[in-house]
Design a protein around this motif. Structure first.
Motif, PDB file in Angstrom:
ATOM      1  N   TYR A  35      -0.362   3.444  -3.783  1.00  0.00           N
ATOM      2  CA  TYR A  35      -0.122   1.989  -3.031  1.00  0.00           C
ATOM      3  C   TYR A  35       1.448   1.809  -3.306  1.00  0.00           C
ATOM      4  N   LEU A  42       3.325  -7.923  -2.723  1.00  0.00           N
ATOM      5  CA  LEU A  42       2.253  -7.361  -1.863  1.00  0.00           C
ATOM      6  C   LEU A  42       1.967  -6.113  -1.762  1.00  0.00           C
ATOM      7  N   LEU A  43       0.640  -5.764  -2.123  1.00  0.00           N
ATOM      8  CA  LEU A  43       0.259  -4.400  -2.331  1.00  0.00           C
ATOM      9  C   LEU A  43      -0.331  -3.696  -0.946  1.00  0.00           C
ATOM     10  N   GLN A 102     -10.834   0.202  -9.287  1.00  0.00           N
ATOM     11  CA  GLN A 102      -9.815   1.011  -9.579  1.00  0.00           C
ATOM     12  C   GLN A 102      -9.177   0.764 -10.760  1.00  0.00           C
ATOM     13  N   PHE A 104      -5.226   1.671 -12.611  1.00  0.00           N
ATOM     14  CA  PHE A 104      -3.878   1.680 -12.145  1.00  0.00           C
ATOM     15  C   PHE A 104      -2.948   2.353 -13.316  1.00  0.00           C
ATOM     16  N   GLY A 105      -2.131   3.086 -12.899  1.00  0.00           N
ATOM     17  CA  GLY A 105      -1.039   3.552 -13.609  1.00  0.00           C
ATOM     18  C   GLY A 105      -0.159   2.455 -13.696  1.00  0.00           C
TER      19      GLY A 105
ATOM     20  N   GLN B  33     -13.056  -7.343  -6.253  1.00  0.00           N
ATOM     21  CA  GLN B  33     -12.288  -7.122  -7.374  1.00  0.00           C
ATOM     22  C   GLN B  33     -11.316  -7.895  -7.713  1.00  0.00           C
ATOM     23  N   PHE B  35      -7.807  -8.382 -10.271  1.00  0.00           N
ATOM     24  CA  PHE B  35      -6.997  -7.814 -11.102  1.00  0.00           C
ATOM     25  C   PHE B  35      -6.031  -8.684 -11.721  1.00  0.00           C
ATOM     26  N   LEU B  43      -1.339  -3.439 -13.754  1.00  0.00           N
ATOM     27  CA  LEU B  43      -2.373  -4.020 -13.015  1.00  0.00           C
ATOM     28  C   LEU B  43      -3.668  -3.492 -13.843  1.00  0.00           C
ATOM     29  N   THR B  84       0.484 -11.910 -12.400  1.00  0.00           N
ATOM     30  CA  THR B  84       0.145 -12.283 -11.141  1.00  0.00           C
ATOM     31  C   THR B  84      -1.505 -11.894 -11.161  1.00  0.00           C
ATOM     32  N   PHE B  86      -4.602 -10.599  -8.537  1.00  0.00           N
ATOM     33  CA  PHE B  86      -5.168 -10.366  -7.396  1.00  0.00           C
ATOM     34  C   PHE B  86      -6.606 -10.214  -6.958  1.00  0.00           C
ATOM     35  N   GLU B  90     -13.896  -5.368  -0.659  1.00  0.00           N
ATOM     36  CA  GLU B  90     -14.269  -4.057  -0.171  1.00  0.00           C
ATOM     37  C   GLU B  90     -14.894  -4.093   1.071  1.00  0.00           C
ATOM     38  N   GLN B  95     -13.051   0.002   2.446  1.00  0.00           N
ATOM     39  CA  GLN B  95     -11.700   0.023   2.049  1.00  0.00           C
ATOM     40  C   GLN B  95     -11.356  -1.289   1.258  1.00  0.00           C
ATOM     41  N   LEU B  96     -10.173  -1.021   0.569  1.00  0.00           N
ATOM     42  CA  LEU B  96     -10.034  -2.392  -0.221  1.00  0.00           C
ATOM     43  C   LEU B  96      -9.080  -3.227   0.477  1.00  0.00           C
ATOM     44  N   TRP B  98      -6.518  -6.215  -0.049  1.00  0.00           N
ATOM     45  CA  TRP B  98      -5.768  -7.029  -0.985  1.00  0.00           C
ATOM     46  C   TRP B  98      -5.401  -8.497  -0.517  1.00  0.00           C
ATOM     47  N   SER B 100      -2.898 -11.564  -1.412  1.00  0.00           N
ATOM     48  CA  SER B 100      -1.407 -11.527  -1.476  1.00  0.00           C
ATOM     49  C   SER B 100      -0.691 -12.042  -3.234  1.00  0.00           C
TER      50      SER B 100
END
Lengths: 113, 108
Positions: A35, A42-43, A102, A104-105, B33, B35, B43, B84, B86, B90, B95-96, B98, B100
């Motif tokens: 990502y 914004l991701l 998911q 994340f790192g 999901q 986060f 995250l 933050t 998020f 899906e 596909q995920l 996201w 903002s």
């Protein structure tokens, strides 16, 4: 320890250089992701990859390419960096099952001068 | 337009209080999901929901696929909840998509 590891934490480089970021996951997952997170947080998904399929976000410039040696590693190479590539790059992984949460790192922060 | 609309974009709470974050979806989503991105940038996954409600400590999340929304409730907010948040939904192609993000600040 099982997790997603990324190196380096930070990288500063100049326009036109090539950079490579590493990602390794020890969670036994099948799918890995890259990502880009911009300054507004914004991701944006860049790539998702498992041993069967590479899915590329069509908006990703061709200078970006994923490189995988096995399912635990997915590196990101940027051939010739541009100023707009400055961002945080986050690697993630997930298991290919019903609940593919998911993980994340910590991210790699890139600054292009 | 955006398929995932997250609100509010920013929220400030005093310690001990609570509130809710929301994500609205413009198309049918299979799952959602949530986060948290902390001050170090990590995250952390909070919930995965294909339907219904899940609770974990002071956090509770609901996903209503028919009405196309998901919420994240925080109660008894603590300083370490700052960050933050998020949502990521899906879609039918797995596909995920996201949101903002919601920047949450917890004040003493």
């Amino acid at each position: 320890e099982t997790a997603v590891f990324q190196t380096p934490n930070y990288h500063v480089t100049q326009v036109g250089n090539e950079v490579s970021f590493n990602c390794k996951q020890t969670l036994g997952h099948d799918t890995m992701y890259w990502y880009k997170q911009d300054s507004k947080k914004l991701l944006k998904i860049m790539f998702s990859y498992n041993n069967k399929q590479l899915i590329v976000n069509e908006t990703v410039p061709r200078r970006f390419s994923p490189q995988s040696s096995d399912k635990a590693h997915l590196n990101l190479r940027i051939k010739s960096v541009e100023p707009e590539d400055s961002a945080v790059y986050l690697c993630a992984s997930s298991a290919w099952d019903r609940e593919d949460t998911q993980y994340f790192g910590p991210g790699t922060r890139l600054l292009v001068l | 337009g955006d398929q995932v609309e997250q609100s509010p974009s920013a929220l400030s709470l005093h310690e001990g209080t609570g509130s809710a974050l929301r994500c609205n979806f413009t198309t049918t989503m299979r799952a959602v999901q949530w986060f948290q991105q902390n001050s170090r940038g990590s995250l952390i996954n909070l919930f995965y929901l294909a339907s219904g409600t899940k609770e974990n400590g002071r956090l509770k999340s609901t996903f209503n696929s028919k009405e196309s929304y998901s919420t994240l409730h925080i109660r008894d907010a603590q300083l370490e909840d700052s960050g933050t948040y998020f949502c990521a939904a899906e879609d039918s192609n797995y596909q995920l998509i996201w949101g903002s993000g919601t920047k949450l600040i917890i004040k003493p």
